[in-house]
Design an enzyme around this catalytic site. Structure first.
Site, PDB file in Angstrom:
ATOM      1  N   LYS A  29      59.674  -4.272  84.355  1.00  0.00           N
ATOM      2  CA  LYS A  29      58.930  -5.008  85.193  1.00  0.00           C
ATOM      3  C   LYS A  29      58.183  -4.188  85.582  1.00  0.00           C
ATOM      4  O   LYS A  29      56.719  -4.183  85.910  1.00  0.00           O
ATOM      5  CB  LYS A  29      60.012  -4.832  85.547  1.00  0.00           C
ATOM      6  N   ARG A  34      52.595  -3.379  87.176  1.00  0.00           N
ATOM      7  CA  ARG A  34      50.917  -2.630  87.061  1.00  0.00           C
ATOM      8  C   ARG A  34      50.199  -2.409  86.150  1.00  0.00           C
ATOM      9  O   ARG A  34      49.287  -2.217  86.135  1.00  0.00           O
ATOM     10  CB  ARG A  34      51.510  -1.002  87.228  1.00  0.00           C
ATOM     11  N   GLY A 102      58.884 -10.917  93.865  1.00  0.00           N
ATOM     12  CA  GLY A 102      58.376 -10.247  94.966  1.00  0.00           C
ATOM     13  C   GLY A 102      57.196  -8.433  95.261  1.00  0.00           C
ATOM     14  O   GLY A 102      56.887  -8.777  95.248  1.00  0.00           O
ATOM     15  N   SER A 175      59.281   2.146 100.701  1.00  0.00           N
ATOM     16  CA  SER A 175      59.486   1.503  99.633  1.00  0.00           C
ATOM     17  C   SER A 175      57.923   1.309  98.635  1.00  0.00           C
ATOM     18  O   SER A 175      56.937   1.714  99.223  1.00  0.00           O
ATOM     19  CB  SER A 175      59.037  -0.309 100.773  1.00  0.00           C
ATOM     20  N   GLN A 177      57.250  -0.555  96.556  1.00  0.00           N
ATOM     21  CA  GLN A 177      55.972  -2.207  96.391  1.00  0.00           C
ATOM     22  C   GLN A 177      55.161  -1.702  97.634  1.00  0.00           C
ATOM     23  O   GLN A 177      54.115  -1.699  97.706  1.00  0.00           O
ATOM     24  CB  GLN A 177      56.733  -3.303  96.493  1.00  0.00           C
ATOM     25  N   ASP A 327      67.928  -1.621  93.087  1.00  0.00           N
ATOM     26  CA  ASP A 327      67.747  -2.636  91.877  1.00  0.00           C
ATOM     27  C   ASP A 327      69.271  -2.235  91.144  1.00  0.00           C
ATOM     28  O   ASP A 327      69.267  -3.314  91.278  1.00  0.00           O
ATOM     29  CB  ASP A 327      67.138  -2.681  91.455  1.00  0.00           C
ATOM     30  N   LYS A 354      66.044  -8.773  99.377  1.00  0.00           N
ATOM     31  CA  LYS A 354      65.432  -8.497  98.285  1.00  0.00           C
ATOM     32  C   LYS A 354      65.654 -10.574  97.732  1.00  0.00           C
ATOM     33  O   LYS A 354      65.655 -11.123  98.737  1.00  0.00           O
ATOM     34  CB  LYS A 354      66.876  -8.019  97.280  1.00  0.00           C
ATOM     35  N   ARG A 358      72.465  -9.082  98.721  1.00  0.00           N
ATOM     36  CA  ARG A 358      72.414  -8.712  98.079  1.00  0.00           C
ATOM     37  C   ARG A 358      73.316  -8.340  98.072  1.00  0.00           C
ATOM     38  O   ARG A 358      74.571  -7.977  97.745  1.00  0.00           O
ATOM     39  CB  ARG A 358      72.201  -7.944  96.998  1.00  0.00           C
ATOM     40  N   ARG A 402      70.199 -10.192  89.283  1.00  0.00           N
ATOM     41  CA  ARG A 402      70.913  -9.474  89.274  1.00  0.00           C
ATOM     42  C   ARG A 402      72.316  -9.434  89.338  1.00  0.00           C
ATOM     43  O   ARG A 402      72.933  -8.673  89.200  1.00  0.00           O
ATOM     44  CB  ARG A 402      70.648  -7.697  90.228  1.00  0.00           C
TER      45      ARG A 402
END
Length: 449
Positions: A29, A34, A102, A175, A177, A327, A354, A358, A402
């Site tokens: 993913k 990207r 996200g 992070s 992201q 994850d 998340k 989670r 997940r």
């Protein structure tokens, strides 16, 4: 709102026999997001082989089309992007609806920030509850402005700047992201932008930028790993082969480990060193996981994984490993339920923000399945006795893919079947999950009304 969230799809998994077969999991993913973004910026054509066609990535493809990139799937199954050149994005004529993505949202916020245009973002109920302040803070330092709901939540507007400033930014929390959002903003910013991370996170953005012709400098400093990008460099179209997603491979890996008699081969799995914390941890626990045919594709390490049923033992997973497997903690906690002894997972604060909380969700769900768990603000301890948990619970998964897959895997090997209230979010990252698991001998079915 995503169409699939309108109609819940309850699923149940019961104890089956050992899993057998050779499989491939969907494309990575992170790499897929990207590839679509950089393909829309690069001059010439970018061919993307093995793109993950989950809803999250398809939302990113649709967003890139709204921003002026040509992105489509050919009749041969290969995705092609024809870019506009670095600096060539156009103002979107509509709101970018990223659904549950996200990653797509945060990366795209960085991509559009250094343009003199306003871009609107929204998503499903889960995405609209997620704070974006960690991205808006550094992008604000670069000159962009934002209008958001309280706590930086979407729907939000990115009011880009025509005169972005390069920055050196030390991430408060590791992070990938946030780092990637800054590095993508740096592409259309003059000068050198640097991100310093306290703990090394996945480096897909750096690897792919290099593949598209951008000079990325990475060095270890006393403050952490520093990644620098020189702005206003032209990107060149290229061929991208997307490896199988290690976060998706995690589910059949753990299923094979906990279900007696299992022996499977998972081909073409991405083995980026910053993504294999789960595999390292499972091997420490005694898992039989063998890497075959290791190779490099599109700058990424790839291999085939041979996995057999194993007797696992509890371990302590250090906090510094969290960025390489953030994850995978939900499915690791399932593996820990079958292990002998306590598995303590540290440094899990990121799991609270998340798609859902989670950490809390896994603790509650495992307890409902008869597993002894202890939960702290940023840690989870799972106390296994080397036997099958009793299962038998019905789990609310809060629109989160997940935990949904994790509890279905637990049900495959527990004493009693485990059901979840909605399996539809699984399509965001792992389309075909149920069919793939059942094709190896799994027993996952729709709950009859």
């Amino acid at each position: 709102m995503s169409k699939h969230h309108a109609e819940p799809r309850p699923l149940i998994s019961g104890t089956g026999s050992g899993l057998k077969g050779t499989i491939r999991v969907p494309g990575d993913k992170s790499v897929s997001h990207r590839a679509l973004m950089l393909g829309a910026l690069a001059l010439g054509e970018t061919e993307i082989h093995g793109l993950l066609e989950g809803e999250d990535v398809l939302r990113t493809a649709a967003a890139m089309r709204l921003l002026g990139g040509e992105t489509e799937k050919g009749s041969d199954g290969i995705w092609r992007a024809r870019g506009r050149g670095n600096g060539g994005l156009a103002e979107a004529a509509d709101v970018l609806d990223l659904g549950n993505a996200g990653t797509g949202t945060r990366l795209l916020m960085g991509l559009v920030a250094p343009y003199p245009m306003t871009t609107f973002f929204t998503g499903d109920a889960s995405l609209r509850s997620r704070p974006m302040a960690r991205v808006t803070d550094p992008l604000g330092e670069m000159g962009a402005k934002f209008v958001t709901r309280s706590k930086g939540r979407p729907p939000l507007a990115v009011i880009g700047t025509g005169s972005p400033r390069p920055i050196t930014y030390k991430l408060p929390v590791a992070s990938a992201q946030v780092k990637s959002a800054i590095l993508l903003a740096a592409l259309n910013t003059p000068g050198t932008t640097t991100v310093i991370e306290p703990e090394a996170t996945r480096d897909h953005t750096e690897l792919m930028l290099r593949g598209f012709g951008v000079e990325v400098k990475v060095e270890e400093t006393p403050e952490g790993r520093a990644s620098s990008v020189q702005g206003h460099v032209e990107l060149k179209g290229r061929k991208v082969i997307v490896p199988g997603d290690p976060s998706s491979a995690a589910f059949p890996i753990v299923a094979a480990l906990i279900l007696p008699g299992s022996d499977i081969l998972i081909e073409n799995v991405g083995l980026n060193p910053h993504r294999i914390g789960l595999i390292d941890t499972l091997i420490e626990m005694g898992a039989s996981i063998e890497v075959r045919h290791a190779r490099i594709e599109a700058g990424e390490k790839v291999g085939d994984l041979h996995v057999k049923h194993s007797h696992l033992k509890g371990v302590t997973v250090p906090a510094e490993r969290a960025p390489s497997m953030i994850d995978e903690y939900p499915i690791l906690s399932v593996a820990a339920s079958f292990a002998e002894g306590t598995t303590k997972m540290l440094g899990l604060g990121e799991l609270r923000v998340k798609e859902s909380d989670r950490l809390g969700a896994m603790a509650r769900g495992l307890a409902a399945c008869g597993v002894a768990v202890e939960e702290g603000e940023d840690w989870l301890a799972v106390k296994g006795n080397g036997k099958r948990p009793k299962g038998g619970a019905h789990i609310a998964v809060n629109l989160d893919h997940r935990p949904a897959m994790s509890f279905l895997i637990l049900g495959l090997a527990a004493e009693k079947p485990v059901s979840i209230d909605d399996g539809s979010p699984i399509d965001t990252s792992f389309p075909g999950f149920v069919e793939l698991m059942n094709g190896m001998g799994g027993t996952i079915a729709a709950v009859k009304a």
